[in-house]
Scaffold this motif. Structure first.
Motif, mmCIF file in Angstrom:
data_model
loop_
_atom_site.group_PDB
_atom_site.id
_atom_site.type_symbol
_atom_site.label_atom_id
_atom_site.label_comp_id
_atom_site.label_asym_id
_atom_site.label_seq_id
_atom_site.Cartn_x
_atom_site.Cartn_y
_atom_site.Cartn_z
ATOM 1 N N GLU A 12 -31.807 51.520 16.839
ATOM 2 C CA GLU A 12 -33.198 51.084 16.637
ATOM 3 C C GLU A 12 -33.573 51.141 15.161
ATOM 4 O O GLU A 12 -34.370 50.342 14.683
ATOM 5 C CB GLU A 12 -34.140 51.954 17.465
ATOM 6 N N ALA A 13 -33.017 52.132 14.432
ATOM 7 C CA ALA A 13 -33.259 52.215 12.990
ATOM 8 C C ALA A 13 -32.350 51.221 12.275
ATOM 9 O O ALA A 13 -31.167 51.087 12.611
ATOM 10 C CB ALA A 13 -32.995 53.627 12.483
ATOM 11 N N ALA A 14 -32.903 50.526 11.315
ATOM 12 C CA ALA A 14 -32.143 49.492 10.618
ATOM 13 C C ALA A 14 -31.100 50.105 9.699
ATOM 14 O O ALA A 14 -31.283 51.213 9.180
ATOM 15 C CB ALA A 14 -33.090 48.614 9.802
ATOM 16 N N PRO A 15 -29.992 49.394 9.453
ATOM 17 C CA PRO A 15 -29.042 49.850 8.437
ATOM 18 C C PRO A 15 -29.683 49.813 7.065
ATOM 19 O O PRO A 15 -30.666 49.102 6.839
ATOM 20 C CB PRO A 15 -27.891 48.852 8.553
ATOM 21 N N THR A 16 -29.130 50.574 6.141
ATOM 22 C CA THR A 16 -29.654 50.650 4.777
ATOM 23 C C THR A 16 -28.841 49.764 3.843
ATOM 24 O O THR A 16 -27.787 49.241 4.204
ATOM 25 C CB THR A 16 -29.607 52.097 4.267
ATOM 26 N N VAL A 17 -29.355 49.640 2.641
ATOM 27 C CA VAL A 17 -28.619 48.938 1.580
ATOM 28 C C VAL A 17 -27.227 49.545 1.430
ATOM 29 O O VAL A 17 -26.217 48.826 1.328
ATOM 30 C CB VAL A 17 -29.407 49.024 0.258
ATOM 31 N N SER A 18 -27.153 50.866 1.417
ATOM 32 C CA SER A 18 -25.863 51.543 1.250
ATOM 33 C C SER A 18 -24.935 51.291 2.430
ATOM 34 O O SER A 18 -23.717 51.192 2.258
ATOM 35 C CB SER A 18 -26.080 53.046 1.059
ATOM 36 N N ASP A 19 -25.498 51.181 3.640
ATOM 37 C CA ASP A 19 -24.671 50.873 4.812
ATOM 38 C C ASP A 19 -24.020 49.497 4.672
ATOM 39 O O ASP A 19 -22.832 49.321 4.979
ATOM 40 C CB ASP A 19 -25.524 50.898 6.087
ATOM 41 N N ILE A 20 -24.808 48.521 4.223
ATOM 42 C CA ILE A 20 -24.260 47.175 4.063
ATOM 43 C C ILE A 20 -23.140 47.188 3.023
ATOM 44 O O ILE A 20 -22.085 46.560 3.217
ATOM 45 C CB ILE A 20 -25.357 46.171 3.657
ATOM 46 N N ALA A 21 -23.331 47.914 1.931
ATOM 47 C CA ALA A 21 -22.280 47.999 0.912
ATOM 48 C C ALA A 21 -21.035 48.684 1.464
ATOM 49 O O ALA A 21 -19.905 48.290 1.147
ATOM 50 C CB ALA A 21 -22.801 48.745 -0.312
ATOM 51 N N ALA A 22 -21.218 49.703 2.303
ATOM 52 C CA ALA A 22 -20.069 50.402 2.895
ATOM 53 C C ALA A 22 -19.294 49.484 3.826
ATOM 54 O O ALA A 22 -18.050 49.496 3.862
ATOM 55 C CB ALA A 22 -20.534 51.646 3.636
ATOM 56 N N ILE A 23 -19.999 48.682 4.601
ATOM 57 C CA ILE A 23 -19.338 47.714 5.489
ATOM 58 C C ILE A 23 -18.586 46.678 4.660
ATOM 59 O O ILE A 23 -17.441 46.322 4.955
ATOM 60 C CB ILE A 23 -20.374 47.026 6.398
ATOM 61 N N ALA A 24 -19.227 46.200 3.594
ATOM 62 C CA ALA A 24 -18.658 45.113 2.798
ATOM 63 C C ALA A 24 -17.473 45.558 1.968
ATOM 64 O O ALA A 24 -16.463 44.845 1.882
ATOM 65 C CB ALA A 24 -19.745 44.521 1.886
ATOM 66 N N ARG A 25 -17.577 46.723 1.355
ATOM 67 C CA ARG A 25 -16.581 47.127 0.365
ATOM 68 C C ARG A 25 -15.626 48.213 0.830
ATOM 69 O O ARG A 25 -14.536 48.351 0.270
ATOM 70 C CB ARG A 25 -17.298 47.605 -0.902
ATOM 71 N N ARG A 26 -16.036 48.982 1.817
ATOM 72 C CA ARG A 26 -15.194 50.103 2.258
ATOM 73 C C ARG A 26 -14.795 49.955 3.723
ATOM 74 O O ARG A 26 -14.345 50.909 4.349
ATOM 75 C CB ARG A 26 -15.929 51.421 1.979
ATOM 76 N N ASN A 27 -14.984 48.741 4.225
ATOM 77 C CA ASN A 27 -14.521 48.372 5.571
ATOM 78 C C ASN A 27 -15.046 49.287 6.662
ATOM 79 O O ASN A 27 -14.355 49.550 7.663
ATOM 80 C CB ASN A 27 -12.989 48.333 5.615
ATOM 81 N N ALA A 28 -16.277 49.787 6.486
ATOM 82 C CA ALA A 28 -16.891 50.576 7.550
ATOM 83 C C ALA A 28 -16.999 49.722 8.809
ATOM 84 O O ALA A 28 -17.315 48.532 8.749
ATOM 85 C CB ALA A 28 -18.265 51.077 7.124
ATOM 86 N N ARG A 29 -16.716 50.327 9.934
ATOM 87 C CA ARG A 29 -16.739 49.631 11.206
ATOM 88 C C ARG A 29 -18.158 49.637 11.771
ATOM 89 O O ARG A 29 -18.869 50.635 11.667
ATOM 90 C CB ARG A 29 -15.768 50.298 12.181
ATOM 91 N N VAL A 30 -18.563 48.523 12.380
ATOM 92 C CA VAL A 30 -19.907 48.391 12.949
ATOM 93 C C VAL A 30 -19.841 48.659 14.451
ATOM 94 O O VAL A 30 -18.995 48.109 15.155
ATOM 95 C CB VAL A 30 -20.467 46.978 12.699
#
Length: 499
Positions: A12-30
């Motif tokens: 319910e809480a939105a992802p943060t700017v840092s979350d998007i960067a982690a997904i994009a650059r550090r291959n964090a799994r969604v």
């Protein structure tokens, strides 16, 4: 949103700017919570109800853009959605970098998860699965005016349908082959799904998340370069006195000065009489004001970017609680681009100060150090020709800081007569960051050389000593002339890759 290890869970809480960067650059799994899935299903039920009622709904039962006056036949609703990404895949130019594509995909997932898109759950889940599988559509970098990034998102959507090209595991191949390699099926679109894929500003917002990460790293090093230059120049630290700054507390200046004081803690420069002048050139004396304005602009850009990540800019938007679909203009990015134009200009002011201080520390008349910082006399060039690089970089930054966000020419037969140029604003911000990173690298290297020529390398503050150590780990002092471009490149990469 919750983050654990290398997983970003959309809740319910939105992802943060840092979350998007982690997904994009550090291959964090969604991962997606059941609450988000329920929201997607609730919104979809409203879309299905409107579809069955056969009332005119933009992009669902009518065409798009100038085609809003065209009603779609019932048996054409799905076929139309398949045509939407194909017809809008009009991008040109070099492909977007992998991290930008991942950021765009992650931001589009976040927008859909907010619940206003009305996308079908299989299409939403398919986008998440593609991102997690490392399926990256080949997306041209040019072609969006920022009234929704429809062209780049269309290229993304087209690849998810099995057309075009995609990258997986470092190899570029036909999108259909890439889907099979990733163990994925092509998306099967239902009414509204094609439009839901393309009707967002996900490229602009995704780039913004990556730029914010880069800028915040860069500001840390910029402040370190200022402090090290102060040590070498023997500048007057009353410029950082909080009592003076509190007398007119302009945005960010007290925070910037506090960070500079922390870097200089323990330095001999803090002793009475250590400064060479009562007042230094403005690029030194006004460093807290210029850096403070930049810190404030970063905060504003982060706030507006977070709003975009957490929101539904879809048109029409599905309002779950009211059971409605409403047309609107929430895809307009004027507030967003004004914040980012301001940030670009703040970066340009910072670049000017960096360039001026670098020139001053090389000037014998200003610094009381050997001209061009060469210890071997004027038969050597020293840092003299580096001034040309500094001048070129600063001039280009000023050029990129000029606004581009004023409305482009109308399109769609005049229906779409206003747009923000958001992707172009972010593209020029990327160019500014790259050049400022080099400028800061040159100031750091020049300041380290000047510290040694001044003979104060053993008198540095806690923070400046550590910065000086890192510079010397990567770049030796300049005695005999050598090619300095590789030195500047190494320190730029140090800044880029720092945590």
């Amino acid at each position: 949103m919750t983050t654990a290890g290398n997983i970003v869970s959309f809740t319910e809480a939105a992802p943060t700017v840092s979350d998007i960067a982690a997904i994009a650059r550090r291959n964090a799994r969604v991962t997606i919570s059941t609450d988000v899935e329920h929201k997607i299903l609730a919104a979809r039920a409203i879309v299905d109800r409107y579809t069955a009622s056969d009332v005119p709904v933009y992009g669902l039962t009518t065409g798009l853009g100038a085609g809003v006056d065209t009603r779609l036949a019932t048996d054409d609703l799905v076929a139309f959605q398949l045509r939407v990404p194909q017809a809008r895949a009009v991008g040109v130019g070099a492909p977007l970098p992998r991290d930008v594509v991942r950021a765009m995909m992650a931001v589009r997932i976040a927008g859909m998860a907010a619940g206003g898109s009305g996308v079908s759950l299989p299409v939403f889940s398919g986008l998440v699965e593609a991102l997690n599988a490392g399926f990256h559509p080949i997306v041209p970098s040019l072609g969006s005016i920022g009234a929704a990034d429809s062209a780049p998102l269309a290229h993304m959507g087209r690849a998810l349908l099995g057309d075009g090209e995609a990258e997986i595991g470092g190899a570029v191949m036909a999108a259909g082959e890439a889907l099979m390699t990733a163990g994925l099926e092509p998306l099967r679109l239902a009414p509204k799904d094609g439009h839901a894929i393309v009707v967002a500003n996900s490229l602009s917002v995704g780039k913004a998340c990556l730029c914010l990460e880069d800028i915040e790293q860069l500001v840390t090093w910029s402040l370190a370069a200022i402090a090290l230059n102060f040590e070498a120049f023997r500048a007057n630290v009353t410029a950082f006195d909080d009592r003076a700054l509190a007398a007119r507390p302009a945005f960010g200046q007290r925070e910037a000065a506090a960070r500079l004081r922390e870097l200089l803690a323990g330095s001999s420069l803090l002793a009475d009489g250590a400064a060479r002048r009562l007042q230094d050139p403005l690029s030194y004396r006004c460093a807290p004001q210029v850096s403070g304005a930049l810190l404030h602009a970063i905060g504003e850009a982060r706030e507006i970017t977070q709003i975009e990540i957490a929101s539904s800019g879809d048109n029409p938007v599905v309002l779950i609680d009211e059971g409605l679909m409403l047309s609107h203009g929430n895809f307009d990015m004027t507030a967003f681009v004004l914040a980012w134009e301001r940030l670009g200009q703040a970066l340009a002011h910072c670049a000017a100060g960096t360039a001026y201080r670098t020139m001053k520390i090389m000037s014998a008349g200003m610094s009381d150090l050997p001209r061009f910082l060469t210890p071997l006399g004027q038969s050597r060039t020293g840092f003299a020709t580096a001034q040309k690089t500094v001048s070129a970089l600063e001039a280009e930054i000023r050029h990129f800081a000029a606004p581009i966000s004023l409305t482009p020419i109308p399109v769609a037969d005049g229906v779409e007569d206003q747009a923000s140029m958001a992707p172009s604003v972010l593209a020029k911000t990327e160019a500014i960051i790259e050049r400022l990173r080099y400028l800061v690298a040159i100031e750091l290297i020049a300041a380290a050389q000047a510290v040694e020529l001044r003979g104060v390398e053993n008198e540095l503050g806690t923070g400046t000593r550590e910065v000086y150590r890192q510079i010397r780990e990567h770049v030796p002092p300049l005695s005999e002339d050598r090619a300095q471009g590789p030195d500047f490149q190494r320190i730029s990469e140090l800044i880029r890759n720092s945590a």
